[in-house]
Design a protein around this motif. Structure first.
Motif, PDB file in Angstrom:
ATOM      1  N   HIS A  96      -8.641  25.559  45.981  1.00  0.00           N
ATOM      2  CA  HIS A  96      -9.100  26.613  46.038  1.00  0.00           C
ATOM      3  C   HIS A  96      -7.489  27.145  45.559  1.00  0.00           C
ATOM      4  O   HIS A  96      -7.822  28.853  45.975  1.00  0.00           O
ATOM      5  CB  HIS A  96      -9.712  26.925  47.418  1.00  0.00           C
ATOM      6  CG  HIS A  96     -11.020  26.701  47.640  1.00  0.00           C
ATOM      7  ND1 HIS A  96     -10.524  24.991  48.732  1.00  0.00           N
ATOM      8  CD2 HIS A  96     -12.662  27.121  47.014  1.00  0.00           C
ATOM      9  CE1 HIS A  96     -12.302  24.977  48.713  1.00  0.00           C
ATOM     10  NE2 HIS A  96     -12.965  25.182  47.594  1.00  0.00           N
ATOM     11  N   GLY A  97      -6.950  26.588  45.256  1.00  0.00           N
ATOM     12  CA  GLY A  97      -5.289  27.660  44.643  1.00  0.00           C
ATOM     13  C   GLY A  97      -4.633  27.945  45.302  1.00  0.00           C
ATOM     14  O   GLY A  97      -3.812  28.795  44.933  1.00  0.00           O
ATOM     15  N   ALA A 112      -6.654  32.229  42.656  1.00  0.00           N
ATOM     16  CA  ALA A 112      -7.694  33.237  42.759  1.00  0.00           C
ATOM     17  C   ALA A 112      -8.118  34.009  43.719  1.00  0.00           C
ATOM     18  O   ALA A 112      -9.310  35.014  44.142  1.00  0.00           O
ATOM     19  CB  ALA A 112      -9.137  32.216  42.716  1.00  0.00           C
TER      20      ALA A 112
END
Length: 386
Positions: A96-97, A112
């Motif tokens: 998910h960054g 994100a």
């Protein structure tokens, strides 16, 4: 919900003054452990390791090594599954960054969700690292309680002119099987056929029992905590008899020369053995039994020799490769490794600690268990792994 104990509580209650040692199945927290040799971690490289049951990431940045827990704060996935490092001092979770800084563990960005209020407010657990004598050490514990490295290595290891060489390998046994195998005076029996005799003269009794005064504790406040065993104060046994018949003899070349490792051995927290004059006079063996998990340990084997000139360093390195590594660390210590792995099942369910039947020479092991229980700085638990 209460934490599930690592060790059977019934067993822990039965062992008395070394209960803490038995409970330390995953080792002791708040200690320094060697995890790799410095030459194994290049600049910018990432290494995944396990230590006391925890998965860690190591990375060398601008020459310095950093250690971070290998688990994203978001959903708990291992960062090492696909290590994305868009800058040299950060790692971004592939899922998910979430992006963390190696030096501090700080969550510096979520690629994100760049405006997330979590950024700058949360951290992954990081642990201090130091390099000494060609080894990378990690202090696994609470950062505000970091002790000096000199308190967790045997005396002499950090001496300025000492050159240290070695290797490491994974052994399929709990770390305590390694520590007790190394400090067990009676286990000399399994080394009676060592090929090291081709390269030095040994007086090798079949066994030797410590006499009063041989086994002593070292508990200086500013130094390492350990147990020393002086072999000059031992009663050796040279001939093995069955029904009055001598069936085996230990090599005995000269009474004046004494036994193998003529000065003796010592063991130090968090689990490191020092063997004097081994594999020959002028060389000292230092070996660590680093807990990986409940059933495995990293066996870090090193030899140290004082070298004051470049030629002495070259000569030691050459002899290490041709003599001491193949016949000492591999051959001689190979006996120790399989002995630990064969012993492991007896203690795996914890009842081995009360079912064992020790004898007189095992006073060394008992003193080590008591010292470790008295001075271990914290027992690694399952809760620490969360």
């Amino acid at each position: 919900m209460s934490e599930e104990p690592l060790v059977n509580p019934e067993v822990a209650a039965m062992v008395g003054d070394w209960r803490g040692y038995v409970e330390a199945k995953l080792g002791f927290r708040n200690h320094w452990y060697p995890v790799r040799f410095s030459k194994e971690l290049d600049e910018g490289a990432i290494e995944v390791i396990q230590l006391l049951g925890e998965r860690l990431l190591l990375k060398r940045i601008d020459g310095k090594v950093y250690a971070m827990r290998d688990r994203c704060l978001h959903r708990g996935v291992p960062l090492s599954r696909k290590p994305d490092c868009y800058t040299k001092d950060t790692i971004t979770c592939w899922y998910h960054g979430y992006t963390y800084r190696f030096q501090t563990g700080e969550l510096v960005n979520i690629l994100a969700v760049p405006d997330s209020r979590l950024c700058g407010r949360r951290k992954i657990v990081t642990y201090p690292c130091e390099e000494a004598k060609g080894l990378i050490f990690v202090f696994l514990g609470d950062e505000d309680k970091v002790h000096e490295l000199k308190k967790d290595v045997p005396p002499g290891f950090l001496d300025e002119d000492l050159m240290v060489l070695g290797k490491h390998r994974v052994v399929e046994s709990n770390w305590r099987m390694g520590a007790e195998n190394g400090f067990d005076t009676l286990h000399i029996f399994i080394h009676k056929d060592s090929t090291l005799r081709h390269f030095r003269e040994f007086n090798f009794p079949l066994g030797h029992t410590p006499l009063p005064g041989a086994v002593t504790r070292v508990e200086d406040e500013d130094g390492p905590k350990g147990v020393e065993d002086d072999f000059s104060k031992h009663h050796p046994v040279w001939d093995g008899e069955i029904d009055g018949q001598v069936v085996i003899r230990g090599p005995k070349l000269d009474k004046v020369k004494g036994t193998s490792a003529s000065v003796g051995t010592s063991i130090w927290l968090p689990g490191v053995l020092k063997v004097n004059s081994f594999p020959m006079p002028g060389i000292t063996q230092f070996e660590w039994y680093v807990p990986l998990d409940e059933k495995r340990h990293l066996y870090v084997q090193t030899l140290g020799q004082v070298c004051t000139t470049e030629q002495e360093r070259v000569d030691f390195a050459n002899k290490f490769e041709t003599h001491w590594k193949p016949h000492g660390l591999d051959g001689f210590n190979g006996d120790d490794i399989w002995a630990r792995e064969v012993t492991e099942p007896f203690y795996a369910d914890d009842y081995g600690w009360v079912d064992e039947m020790l004898c007189e020479p095992d006073t060394t092991i008992l003193e080590w268990r008591r010292l470790a229980s008295d001075h271990g700085r914290g027992i690694q638990t399952k809760q620490d792994l969360r």
